[in-house]
Motif scaffolding. Structure first.
Motif, PDB file in Angstrom:
ATOM      1  N   UNK A  87       0.765  -1.302   0.012  1.00 13.91           N
ATOM      2  CA  UNK A  87       0.082  -0.036  -0.041  1.00 13.91           C
ATOM      3  C   UNK A  87       0.695   1.289   0.049  1.00 13.91           C
ATOM      4  N   UNK A  88       0.182   2.322   0.170  1.00 13.96           N
ATOM      5  CA  UNK A  88       0.846   3.664   0.315  1.00 13.96           C
ATOM      6  C   UNK A  88       1.857   3.594   1.656  1.00 13.96           C
ATOM      7  N   UNK A  89       2.982   4.425   1.408  1.00 14.39           N
ATOM      8  CA  UNK A  89       3.919   4.607   2.508  1.00 14.39           C
ATOM      9  C   UNK A  89       5.441   3.684   2.436  1.00 14.39           C
ATOM     10  N   UNK A  90       5.583   2.797   1.417  1.00  9.79           N
ATOM     11  CA  UNK A  90       6.831   2.568   0.889  1.00  9.79           C
ATOM     12  C   UNK A  90       7.179   1.662   2.211  1.00  9.79           C
ATOM     13  N   UNK A  91       8.271   1.568   2.738  1.00 10.04           N
ATOM     14  CA  UNK A  91       8.807   0.955   3.926  1.00 10.04           C
ATOM     15  C   UNK A  91       7.898   0.828   4.861  1.00 10.04           C
ATOM     16  N   UNK A 316       0.729   6.855   7.368  1.00 11.14           N
ATOM     17  CA  UNK A 316       0.683   6.949   8.957  1.00 11.14           C
ATOM     18  C   UNK A 316      -0.612   7.251   9.463  1.00 11.14           C
ATOM     19  N   UNK A 317      -1.106   8.615   8.920  1.00  6.96           N
ATOM     20  CA  UNK A 317      -2.249   9.037   9.218  1.00  6.96           C
ATOM     21  C   UNK A 317      -3.679   8.429   8.886  1.00  6.96           C
ATOM     22  N   UNK A 318      -3.785   7.573   7.821  1.00  7.60           N
ATOM     23  CA  UNK A 318      -4.641   6.738   7.418  1.00  7.60           C
ATOM     24  C   UNK A 318      -4.874   5.528   8.550  1.00  7.60           C
ATOM     25  N   UNK A 319      -3.678   5.063   9.096  1.00  8.24           N
ATOM     26  CA  UNK A 319      -3.938   4.080  10.146  1.00  8.24           C
ATOM     27  C   UNK A 319      -3.915   4.650  11.705  1.00  8.24           C
ATOM     28  N   UNK A 325      -4.491  12.030  13.428  1.00  6.44           N
ATOM     29  CA  UNK A 325      -3.695  11.385  11.937  1.00  6.44           C
ATOM     30  C   UNK A 325      -4.816  11.650  10.834  1.00  6.44           C
ATOM     31  N   UNK A 326      -6.061  11.511  11.132  1.00  7.29           N
ATOM     32  CA  UNK A 326      -7.092  11.325  10.064  1.00  7.29           C
ATOM     33  C   UNK A 326      -7.077  12.531   9.001  1.00  7.29           C
ATOM     34  N   UNK A 328      -4.532  14.193   7.862  1.00  8.19           N
ATOM     35  CA  UNK A 328      -3.323  14.117   7.029  1.00  8.19           C
ATOM     36  C   UNK A 328      -3.468  12.821   6.129  1.00  8.19           C
ATOM     37  N   UNK A 329      -4.545  11.789   6.151  1.00  7.13           N
ATOM     38  CA  UNK A 329      -4.798  10.942   5.574  1.00  7.13           C
ATOM     39  C   UNK A 329      -5.801  11.353   4.306  1.00  7.13           C
ATOM     40  N   UNK A 330      -6.058  12.233   4.277  1.00  5.62           N
ATOM     41  CA  UNK A 330      -6.975  12.627   3.214  1.00  5.62           C
ATOM     42  C   UNK A 330      -6.253  12.982   2.137  1.00  5.62           C
ATOM     43  N   UNK A 331      -6.838  12.683   0.931  1.00 10.46           N
ATOM     44  CA  UNK A 331      -6.307  12.940  -0.332  1.00 10.46           C
ATOM     45  C   UNK A 331      -7.092  13.987  -1.093  1.00 10.46           C
ATOM     46  N   UNK A 332      -6.384  14.745  -1.839  1.00  5.93           N
ATOM     47  CA  UNK A 332      -7.048  15.847  -2.876  1.00  5.93           C
ATOM     48  C   UNK A 332      -7.862  14.772  -3.830  1.00  5.93           C
ATOM     49  N   UNK A 333      -8.664  15.837  -4.623  1.00 12.28           N
ATOM     50  CA  UNK A 333      -9.384  15.015  -5.687  1.00 12.28           C
ATOM     51  C   UNK A 333      -8.439  14.317  -6.926  1.00 12.28           C
ATOM     52  N   UNK A 334      -7.243  14.842  -7.007  1.00 14.27           N
ATOM     53  CA  UNK A 334      -6.483  14.615  -7.999  1.00 14.27           C
ATOM     54  C   UNK A 334      -5.369  13.409  -7.395  1.00 14.27           C
ATOM     55  N   UNK A 335      -5.760  13.113  -6.035  1.00 14.43           N
ATOM     56  CA  UNK A 335      -5.072  12.064  -5.469  1.00 14.43           C
ATOM     57  C   UNK A 335      -3.737  12.567  -4.603  1.00 14.43           C
ATOM     58  N   UNK A 336      -3.388  13.707  -4.611  1.00 16.38           N
ATOM     59  CA  UNK A 336      -2.222  14.423  -3.967  1.00 16.38           C
ATOM     60  C   UNK A 336      -2.689  14.439  -2.157  1.00 16.38           C
TER      61      UNK A 336
END
Length: 739
Positions: A87-91, A316-319, A325-326, A328-336
């Protein structure tokens, strides 16, 4: 196990989602950012100093050791990414999906900080190169301008940032061509010093350095291997892109470092190599190209970090790794992840105002090394467990993660032992904090498999040891349950009989009609015991015959490794179940199980849970104390556990005829001394046993021996005589209060 075809369907879903949301391929998403991060400022400004100190062979050895460590880490990373849906977050994602959110978060938080602080370090590096060209410019203005440019590129779009990196790649390629072009102009005119004398640097007046100090200077150049993996959440095919892009970038970087090492060794004298950090600029065919490459290298490294760090923060925020942290888990409409970009930019801006991060620069490297070490350890553990779920499409030999793990740990303490310990302490503290947060795991990980493997190994080892090990004894209760209401009344007692190291096995006995209700009740009770830190398992047996069901459970569980060693029964006030209880007690004795038969005081219950009496059969005429105490060990162990858990007063009582008091007290005192039962009071009653039950000091619970052929009606009368709850106890023969 999932039905056949489920995994294939999920793969199709993942692939369909990736074509919609993920944008980057192997070259642009992994190869270019990884290559540009490795080909950084150390290549242009410090590699000549490394060759001047270590000589060509020494320099090549340093380069090789550094790249072997990161290559083995990249191989481990490639292996694990082809075994999971990263998933997102690499390592962070790799470690979390393998060892759990707590371990992943404990590494992910410092990794994010390291990536963020590294942005500031790269900005400072860019500024130094800029001031070399324009010495009259103000340093703070250069820093702010560069930061704003980086932030705007990252905020607008990672795609735009990657397009800029193509330009930087061309600039660095031009710089390297300018260096290579000098070869044809006769620049390689000096003899090679194969092994250096390690004179040191101008900053320490050439007082000398060791091989490993020189290694520590060069090693950070190789720590850019996660630049592409940090974009794991936005790659079209991370399983392919991360291995191919990362490893190919490492191989090309290694060849460039080795070739440039030869160029440095031939282009000038050793004295100039250790005195002049700008050798590559001064001896290139066209020096402005190298200056451009230097600026491009630092800018591209900063750009890769300011694009990658927010992705780690977003994961990190997503979990919910940290409070709030929630957002910072949000993504803009373009996924950024623009909220994460904003926080990252704010941290960088604050650190820029500090003007100097040299004091914590080693700590940044430590955080990277801990991340690499954990990736190697994940693969090492997975390989060691031989689980069928570990089926990576990119396989590696077992020595690879071993060397990778050892190399990272070794490098940490070679570079700076103090900062290595500080970094490890930070990771451990973060892990303990996250453990207390009780994070909700959104996916499975290998921890259960790891613990099962360890348990199986331990079980096999224990099976080779003598079965009777009184010193390792702990209370493991088997509790037959007719109804959850019945068990609720004994909840507190059972909890304190086993806490903290014992366990409870609840066996619900029901007809088919009430199975669902009993299951729900047992599940709730097991969870309640769990909240009290008591390990509890439960099951339901469909049977209308209580006796047969309990007997079957007794016999079946004796074949398990973690088998119960005590049968806990509740003796009702009525006699309807007396025959069943007799049969169950006899079966428990045949299976060498201890027995605790609880008779409730319906009026006082367990009172204040502040005092306990243990009744000991008198030992006249010899009052001999030996290792065989008869039916007494389990009663004393049970009482002492209650004493500790209740913080209660405990007495041991025996009843004797007149004239035997002195011997009885001496026996009890010797027993308490040898059994190491501290703060326990001996007490002797004179007269008949029945009179003693009524006259002895009152307790909230009395523990007495369970006769071979108990009269259950008589046992019920003891509650009235003692005015307390009673527990009648029978040893299994495998306990010892004297052990």
């Amino acid at each position: 196990m999932a039905p056949e075809g489920t995994d294939t369907l999920q793969d199709q879903v993942d692939e369909r989602e990736s074509t919609v949301q993920h944008k980057y391929g192997t070259f642009g998403g992994v190869f270019v950012p990884t290559l540009l991060t490795i080909l950084g400022v150390i290549l242009f400004l410090r590699q000549g100093w490394v060759i001047g100190n270590a000589g060509l062979l020494g320099g090549w050895l340093i380069i090789t050791i550094a790249f072997v460590i990161v290559t083995f880490t990249a191989l481990s990373m490639s292996c694990i990414t082809t075994n999971i849906r990263i998933k997102a977050g690499g390592a962070y994602s790799i470690i979390s999906q393998s060892l759990g959110l707590e371990v992943g978060g404990s590494v992910g938080v410092p990794l994010y900080l390291a990536q963020t602080f590294a942005i500031t370090m790269y900005v400072f590096g860019f500024r130094e190169g800029w001031l070399y060209i324009f010495p009259g410019h103000y340093a703070i203005i250069v820093d702010i301008v560069v930061f704003n440019l980086l932030f705007i590129l990252a905020y607008l779009s990672a795609k735009l940032a990657f397009r800029v990196q193509y330009i930087i790649l061309a600039v660095i390629a031009a710089a390297l061509l300018s260096v290579a072009g000098s070869v044809f102009m006769g620049a390689l005119e000096h003899p090679i010093q194969w092994w250096g004398e390690f004179p040191g640097a101008p900053e320490n007046n050439f007082q000398g350095v060791s091989f490993w100090v020189v290694f520590a200077v060069l090693f950070p150049a190789a720590t850019g291997i996660m630049a592409g993996a940090n974009m794991s959440g936005e790659l079209k095919n991370p399983k392919k892109s991360i291995p191919v892009g990362t490893i190919s970038a490492i191989v090309i970087s290694y060849l460039i470092y080795m070739a440039s090492g030869y160029w440095f060794a031939r282009v000038t004298t050793v004295d100039e190599l250790v005195n002049n950090y700008n050798v590559m600029i001064d001896y290139a065919l066209w020096p402005p190209a190298v200056l451009g490459g230097l600026l491009g290298a630092t800018f591209s490294s900063a750009l890769a970090s300011i694009v990658g760090a927010p992705r780690i923060l977003q994961a990190l925020g997503e979990h919910r790794i940290f409070p709030g942290g929630g957002i910072f888990a949000k993504l803009a409409k373009d996924g950024e992840p623009r909220n994460a970009i904003m926080l990252t930019g704010g941290i960088v801006l604050v650190t820029l105002m500090l003007r100097d991060l040299n004091t914590i620069a080693p700590l940044i490297t430590m955080f990277f090394l801990i991340t690499y070490m954990m990736i190697n350890m994940v693969v090492l553990i997975e390989q060691g467990m031989d689980m069928i779920s570990f089926r990576p499409t990119f396989t590696i030999p077992r020595f690879v993660p071993v060397v990778g793990t050892a190399g990272c740990l070794f490098t940490m303490f070679i570079i700076n032992p103090t900062f290595g310990l500080i970094a490890l302490a930070f990771v451990i503290a973060t892990y303990l904090y996250l453990t207390n947060r009780k994070l909700k795991v959104p996916y499975g990980d290998m921890r259960s498999g790891l613990f099962v493997s360890l348990a199986e190994w331990a079980a096999k080892r224990v099976s080779l040891l003598p079965e009777n090990n009184e010193r390792a004894w702990k209370a493991n209760l088997l509790v037959p349950v007719r109804s959850a209401r019945e068990l609720s009344g004994t909840f507190s007692l059972i909890r304190n009989l086993v806490y903290p190291k014992g366990s409870i096995k609840l066996v619900g006995l029901s007809g088919m009609d009430d199975r669902g209700d009993l299951q729900d009740s047992l599940m709730d009770l097991a969870m309640s015991f769990g909240k009290e830190n008591v390990y509890t398992r439960w099951t339901v047996i469909d049977s209308d015959n209580f006796k047969e069901a309990v007997l079957n459970a007794l016999q079946t569980l004796q074949g398990t490794f973690f088998k119960p060693n005590i049968l806990f029964l509740r003796l009702p006030n009525h006699t309807a179940y007396d025959e069943e209880i007799h049969s169950i007690i006899n079966e428990a004795r045949l299976n060498n199980m201890g027995i605790q038969l609880y008779v409730e005081d319906v009026v006082a219950q367990l009172g204040r849970s502040a005092s306990i009496n243990v009744w000991i059969h008198e030992r006249s005429p010899d009052w001999d104390l030996n290792m065989n105490l008869g039916n007494l060990d389990l009663a004393l162990l049970t009482a002492y556990k209650l004493k500790i858990n209740w913080n209660a007063e405990m007495r041991v009582i025996t009843v004797v005829e007149e004239g035997q008091e002195e011997e009885a007290y001496k026996y009890l005192e010797n027993l308490l001394d040898i059994a190491r039962l501290r703060e326990v009071t001996p007490h002797v009653e004179i007269g008949s046993f029945t009179e003693a039950l009524e006259n002895a000091p009152h307790a909230d619970v009395d523990l007495l021996g369970l006769p071979e052929e108990p009269d259950l009606n008589e046992l019920r009368t003891y509650v009235e005589k003692t005015q307390s709850a009673c527990v009648f106890v029978a040893d299994s023969g495998r306990e010892s209060i004297l052990a």
